[in-house]
Design an enzyme around this catalytic site. Structure first.
Site, PDB file in Angstrom:
ATOM      1  N   ASP A  32       0.808  -1.223   0.000  1.00 59.07           N
ATOM      2  CA  ASP A  32       0.000   0.000   0.000  1.00 59.07           C
ATOM      3  C   ASP A  32       0.844   1.277   0.000  1.00 59.07           C
ATOM      4  O   ASP A  32       0.365   2.353   0.328  1.00 59.07           O
ATOM      5  CB  ASP A  32      -0.976  -0.010   1.196  1.00 59.07           C
ATOM      6  CG  ASP A  32      -0.238  -0.130   2.514  1.00 59.07           C
ATOM      7  OD1 ASP A  32       0.994  -0.344   2.492  1.00 59.07           O
ATOM      8  OD2 ASP A  32      -0.889  -0.032   3.572  1.00 59.07           O
ATOM      9  N   HIS A 234      19.058   4.636 -23.298  1.00 57.74           N
ATOM     10  CA  HIS A 234      18.194   4.788 -22.121  1.00 57.74           C
ATOM     11  C   HIS A 234      18.836   4.169 -20.882  1.00 57.74           C
ATOM     12  O   HIS A 234      18.164   3.500 -20.099  1.00 57.74           O
ATOM     13  CB  HIS A 234      16.808   4.178 -22.376  1.00 57.74           C
ATOM     14  CG  HIS A 234      15.987   5.002 -23.309  1.00 57.74           C
ATOM     15  ND1 HIS A 234      14.874   4.528 -23.949  1.00 57.74           N
ATOM     16  CD2 HIS A 234      16.115   6.293 -23.715  1.00 57.74           C
ATOM     17  CE1 HIS A 234      14.349   5.485 -24.713  1.00 57.74           C
ATOM     18  NE2 HIS A 234      15.098   6.561 -24.591  1.00 57.74           N
ATOM     19  N   ASP A 251      21.855  13.127 -18.760  1.00 60.77           N
ATOM     20  CA  ASP A 251      20.591  13.625 -19.328  1.00 60.77           C
ATOM     21  C   ASP A 251      19.634  13.739 -18.155  1.00 60.77           C
ATOM     22  O   ASP A 251      19.120  12.726 -17.663  1.00 60.77           O
ATOM     23  CB  ASP A 251      20.088  12.628 -20.380  1.00 60.77           C
ATOM     24  CG  ASP A 251      18.818  13.099 -21.091  1.00 60.77           C
ATOM     25  OD1 ASP A 251      18.144  14.023 -20.580  1.00 60.77           O
ATOM     26  OD2 ASP A 251      18.499  12.525 -22.151  1.00 60.77           O
ATOM     27  N   ASP A 262      14.579  19.401 -20.007  1.00 59.06           N
ATOM     28  CA  ASP A 262      15.241  18.198 -20.522  1.00 59.06           C
ATOM     29  C   ASP A 262      16.597  18.618 -21.079  1.00 59.06           C
ATOM     30  O   ASP A 262      16.682  19.172 -22.178  1.00 59.06           O
ATOM     31  CB  ASP A 262      14.340  17.583 -21.614  1.00 59.06           C
ATOM     32  CG  ASP A 262      14.877  16.258 -22.130  1.00 59.06           C
ATOM     33  OD1 ASP A 262      15.860  15.753 -21.578  1.00 59.06           O
ATOM     34  OD2 ASP A 262      14.276  15.738 -23.095  1.00 59.06           O
ATOM     35  N   HIS A 341      18.919   8.235 -33.166  1.00 63.03           N
ATOM     36  CA  HIS A 341      17.647   8.745 -32.661  1.00 63.03           C
ATOM     37  C   HIS A 341      17.303  10.059 -33.357  1.00 63.03           C
ATOM     38  O   HIS A 341      18.094  10.599 -34.111  1.00 63.03           O
ATOM     39  CB  HIS A 341      17.682   8.901 -31.135  1.00 63.03           C
ATOM     40  CG  HIS A 341      18.765   9.810 -30.637  1.00 63.03           C
ATOM     41  ND1 HIS A 341      18.741  11.184 -30.795  1.00 63.03           N
ATOM     42  CD2 HIS A 341      19.934   9.532 -29.987  1.00 63.03           C
ATOM     43  CE1 HIS A 341      19.817  11.709 -30.247  1.00 63.03           C
ATOM     44  NE2 HIS A 341      20.575  10.735 -29.765  1.00 63.03           N
ATOM     45  N   HIS A 345      12.061  16.512 -29.577  1.00 62.92           N
ATOM     46  CA  HIS A 345      10.638  16.253 -29.311  1.00 62.92           C
ATOM     47  C   HIS A 345      10.060  17.487 -28.641  1.00 62.92           C
ATOM     48  O   HIS A 345      10.787  18.305 -28.082  1.00 62.92           O
ATOM     49  CB  HIS A 345      10.497  15.022 -28.392  1.00 62.92           C
ATOM     50  CG  HIS A 345      11.371  15.078 -27.167  1.00 62.92           C
ATOM     51  ND1 HIS A 345      11.008  15.746 -26.028  1.00 62.92           N
ATOM     52  CD2 HIS A 345      12.623  14.595 -26.938  1.00 62.92           C
ATOM     53  CE1 HIS A 345      11.995  15.645 -25.136  1.00 62.92           C
ATOM     54  NE2 HIS A 345      12.991  14.958 -25.666  1.00 62.92           N
ATOM     55  N   HIS A 352       8.265  14.228 -23.072  1.00 67.29           N
ATOM     56  CA  HIS A 352       7.966  14.006 -24.494  1.00 67.29           C
ATOM     57  C   HIS A 352       6.544  14.508 -24.640  1.00 67.29           C
ATOM     58  O   HIS A 352       5.582  13.769 -24.438  1.00 67.29           O
ATOM     59  CB  HIS A 352       8.077  12.530 -24.874  1.00 67.29           C
ATOM     60  CG  HIS A 352       9.499  12.032 -24.802  1.00 67.29           C
ATOM     61  ND1 HIS A 352       9.841  10.708 -24.908  1.00 67.29           N
ATOM     62  CD2 HIS A 352      10.674  12.685 -24.625  1.00 67.29           C
ATOM     63  CE1 HIS A 352      11.154  10.579 -24.806  1.00 67.29           C
ATOM     64  NE2 HIS A 352      11.683  11.764 -24.633  1.00 67.29           N
ATOM     65  N   GLU A 375      18.703  17.701 -29.706  1.00 65.52           N
ATOM     66  CA  GLU A 375      19.582  16.795 -28.978  1.00 65.52           C
ATOM     67  C   GLU A 375      20.302  15.788 -29.873  1.00 65.52           C
ATOM     68  O   GLU A 375      20.063  14.588 -29.803  1.00 65.52           O
ATOM     69  CB  GLU A 375      18.791  16.042 -27.904  1.00 65.52           C
ATOM     70  CG  GLU A 375      17.472  15.432 -28.362  1.00 65.52           C
ATOM     71  CD  GLU A 375      16.765  14.688 -27.220  1.00 65.52           C
ATOM     72  OE1 GLU A 375      17.402  13.854 -26.573  1.00 65.52           O
ATOM     73  OE2 GLU A 375      15.578  14.970 -26.984  1.00 65.52           O
ATOM     74  N   TYR A 379      27.294   8.006 -30.918  1.00 66.98           N
ATOM     75  CA  TYR A 379      27.522   6.915 -29.955  1.00 66.98           C
ATOM     76  C   TYR A 379      28.348   5.839 -30.645  1.00 66.98           C
ATOM     77  O   TYR A 379      27.929   5.276 -31.659  1.00 66.98           O
ATOM     78  CB  TYR A 379      26.181   6.338 -29.492  1.00 66.98           C
ATOM     79  CG  TYR A 379      25.201   7.427 -29.097  1.00 66.98           C
ATOM     80  CD1 TYR A 379      25.168   7.932 -27.797  1.00 66.98           C
ATOM     81  CD2 TYR A 379      24.336   7.981 -30.046  1.00 66.98           C
ATOM     82  CE1 TYR A 379      24.293   8.953 -27.452  1.00 66.98           C
ATOM     83  CE2 TYR A 379      23.464   9.004 -29.710  1.00 66.98           C
ATOM     84  CZ  TYR A 379      23.437   9.493 -28.423  1.00 66.98           C
ATOM     85  OH  TYR A 379      22.572  10.501 -28.091  1.00 66.98           O
ATOM     86  N   ARG A 396      26.093  13.258 -26.293  1.00 67.81           N
ATOM     87  CA  ARG A 396      24.847  13.931 -26.696  1.00 67.81           C
ATOM     88  C   ARG A 396      24.837  15.292 -26.022  1.00 67.81           C
ATOM     89  O   ARG A 396      25.325  15.439 -24.896  1.00 67.81           O
ATOM     90  CB  ARG A 396      23.616  13.113 -26.270  1.00 67.81           C
ATOM     91  CG  ARG A 396      22.292  13.815 -26.598  1.00 67.81           C
ATOM     92  CD  ARG A 396      21.052  12.918 -26.504  1.00 67.81           C
ATOM     93  NE  ARG A 396      20.739  12.453 -25.175  1.00 67.81           N
ATOM     94  CZ  ARG A 396      21.001  11.256 -24.688  1.00 67.81           C
ATOM     95  NH1 ARG A 396      21.598  10.362 -25.454  1.00 67.81           N
ATOM     96  NH2 ARG A 396      20.678  10.926 -23.464  1.00 67.81           N
ATOM     97  N   GLU A 398      21.973  18.420 -25.380  1.00 65.59           N
ATOM     98  CA  GLU A 398      20.527  18.662 -25.517  1.00 65.59           C
ATOM     99  C   GLU A 398      20.140  19.978 -24.864  1.00 65.59           C
ATOM    100  O   GLU A 398      20.431  20.209 -23.688  1.00 65.59           O
ATOM    101  CB  GLU A 398      19.759  17.510 -24.851  1.00 65.59           C
ATOM    102  CG  GLU A 398      18.258  17.722 -24.824  1.00 65.59           C
ATOM    103  CD  GLU A 398      17.492  16.502 -24.315  1.00 65.59           C
ATOM    104  OE1 GLU A 398      18.053  15.733 -23.505  1.00 65.59           O
ATOM    105  OE2 GLU A 398      16.332  16.337 -24.724  1.00 65.59           O
TER     106      GLU A 398
HETATM  107  N1  GLY Z   1      15.431  12.651 -21.510  1.00 64.48           N
HETATM  108  C1  GLY Z   1      14.633  12.067 -22.508  1.00 64.48           C
HETATM  109  C2  GLY Z   1      14.965  12.573 -23.821  1.00 64.48           C
HETATM  110  O1  GLY Z   1      15.972  13.238 -23.985  1.00 64.48           O
HETATM  111  O2  GLY Z   1      14.245  12.412 -24.756  1.00 64.48           O
HETATM  112 MN    MN Z   2      14.923  14.900 -24.879  1.00 64.08          MN
HETATM  113 MN    MN Z   3      16.958  14.249 -22.431  1.00 64.90          MN
END
Ligand code: GLY
Ligand code: MN
Ligand code: MN
Length: 427
Positions: A32, A234, A251, A262, A341, A345, A352, A375, A379, A396, A398
């Site tokens: 719970d 991820h 990130d 983000d 990728h 977004h 997202h 971003e 890699y 990366r 971003e």
């Molecule tokens: N942190 C999630 C993304 O960069 O899309």
């Molecule tokens: Mn992002």
């Molecule tokens: Mn991100």
């Protein structure tokens, strides 16, 4: 402001329709013990109401919007244990709904609410069990009168998503705050990281820096990835030790008053980039800057995407990581082995965020008030067929970009992305 948003739906909803938006339920972590409650974003956007197990019904009839909400009932004992409930009276008084009822009345009342409408809209497939409920309420409403017309069911995801796509001034100020807090956390991490630290320790710094500035939760699970872990897109285990010679990719962004930031930065644990790390980093940074320049009214979402692919392809050819004519390599998608990728977004209540990426057959055009991440990344995992010196490098960068009337504003530029600035901050 929330009432205005509901009233703005008048232009967006079909005539004689009912829009149903379910709120979030409490989620349990074990037995719970619950996760901290977070309201569903569409529901919050249209109500500002933060109690679980609620449901909103917005009716458009004779071109007028009326709004009704079901909320947890007032309950003396439950309020002693779990805290204040607005109840239907509070929902009308403080949240300006036209009508409000206990949520125990949902099943009984919904068929009557839907009766006589042409169409019921709701976000299809988003909440467990809700699709079946809508079908049941709708079919009961249709059966109420043998001569009534049938009621169609339609997806409301794009209607609300596209309304959320253009942020108002209040939303922009909250997202700016989320960005500023998150940028500060990155700056603090850059200043303090050292070889031997664990990824988890660095993660805890971010949470602390967010929370002490008023943002209790991260907007998503932070990725704190030392060395080759950065090549797992991820990666959220965050449980390894940092080597002095590695890059650290973080990130991480906070959620401030429901709105997300983000940010990703990649920086050397030692405070100094190696030649190979710097070479890759500069390609990503060039792609980043070129892509940000493409974010402006009139341009569409594929323009930053395409330029980032081209800059990365050219950079990889110059470094000898791809072999051939950059234009051909771009066409064939050869860069995807390194950059797999998308460029970004929408960002808002959700990290997202809601909102379409196409308008009919065309890519969505940028309009003032939209916020997108940019971003790009490269890699190079250990299993790739490249010179050993490149292996395990993952980069990366971003930032969060607001589209303005004349171009864009980078909401996260406070945290350095220029390698020399990073190195001098880390000194
Ligand atoms: N942190 C999630 C993304 O960069 O899309
Ligand atoms: Mn992002
Ligand atoms: Mn991100």
């Amino acid at each position: 402001m929330y009432k205005n948003r509901r009233e703005n739906l008048e232009e967006l909803l079909p005539k004689n329709s009912v829009l149903l938006i379910p709120g979030a339920e409490i989620q349990y972590r074990n037995s719970d013990s619950s996760f901290p409650f977070r309201q569903e974003s569409n529901f919050y956007y249209l109500s500002g109401f933060c109690e679980p197990a609620s449901l909103m019904a917005i009716t458009k009839k004779d071109n007028k919007i009326s709004s009704l909400i079901f909320v947890p009932p007032k309950d003396k004992i439950k309020e002693i244990w779990d805290g204040y409930r607005a109840g239907p009276v509070g929902a009308v008084k403080d949240f300006l709904f036209d009508q409000a009822y206990d949520n125990t009345q949902i099943d009984e009342m919904l068929p009557d609410i839907l009766f006589g409408s042409d169409i019921v809209l709701y976000p299809i497939g988003k909440k467990n069990g809700f699709d079946q409920k809508v079908i049941d309420w709708t079919s009961e409403a249709s059966k109420k009168d043998r001569h009534s017309k049938s009621i169609n069911i339609s997806d409301a995801t794009s209607i609300i998503g596209n309304a959320r796509l253009i942020k108002d001034d209040h939303e922009i100020s909250l997202i700016k705050k989320a960005c500023s807090i998150s940028a500060d956390a990155h700056i603090e991490a850059m200043k303090s990281v050292k070889g031997g630290d664990s990824e988890q320790f660095i993660e805890s710094m971010y949470i602390h820096e967010f929370s002490k500035r008023g943002a209790r939760y991260p907007a998503y699970n932070p990725i704190v990835a030392g060395g080759k872990n950065a090549c797992v897109l991820h990666y959220v285990e965050n449980n390894q030790q940092l080597n002095n010679d590695d890059l650290l990719l973080v990130d991480a962004g906070c959620e401030y008053e429901m709105y997300a930031a983000d940010i990703t930065r990649t920086f050397p644990v030692s405070g100094k980039f190696s030649d190979e790390q710097l070479a890759i980093y500069k390609v990503v940074l060039d792609a980043m800057n070129a892509a940000i320049d493409m974010v402006k009214p009139g341009n569409h979402i594929m323009q930053p995407q395409e330029i980032s692919e081209k800059v990365i392809t050219e950079g990889l050819v110059k470094l000898g990581l791809l072999d051939g004519d950059p234009e051909e390599l771009h066409k064939s998608g050869a860069y995807k082995e390194f950059y797999m990728h998308k460029i970004g977004h929408w960002l808002g209540l959700d990290v997202h965020d809601a909102g379409d990426y196409m308008e009919g057959e065309e890519y969505m055009k940028f309009k003032p008030g939209m916020i997108t991440t940019i971003e790009p990344g490269i890699y190079i995992s250990s299993s790739m067929d490249v010179d050993d010196k490149w292996k395990g490098i993952g980069v990366r960068i971003e930032d969060d970009i607001l589209v303005t009337k004349d171009g864009n504003e980078n909401l996260t530029k406070k945290v350095p992305s220029d390698p020399e600035e990073i190195e001098s901050l880390m000194l």
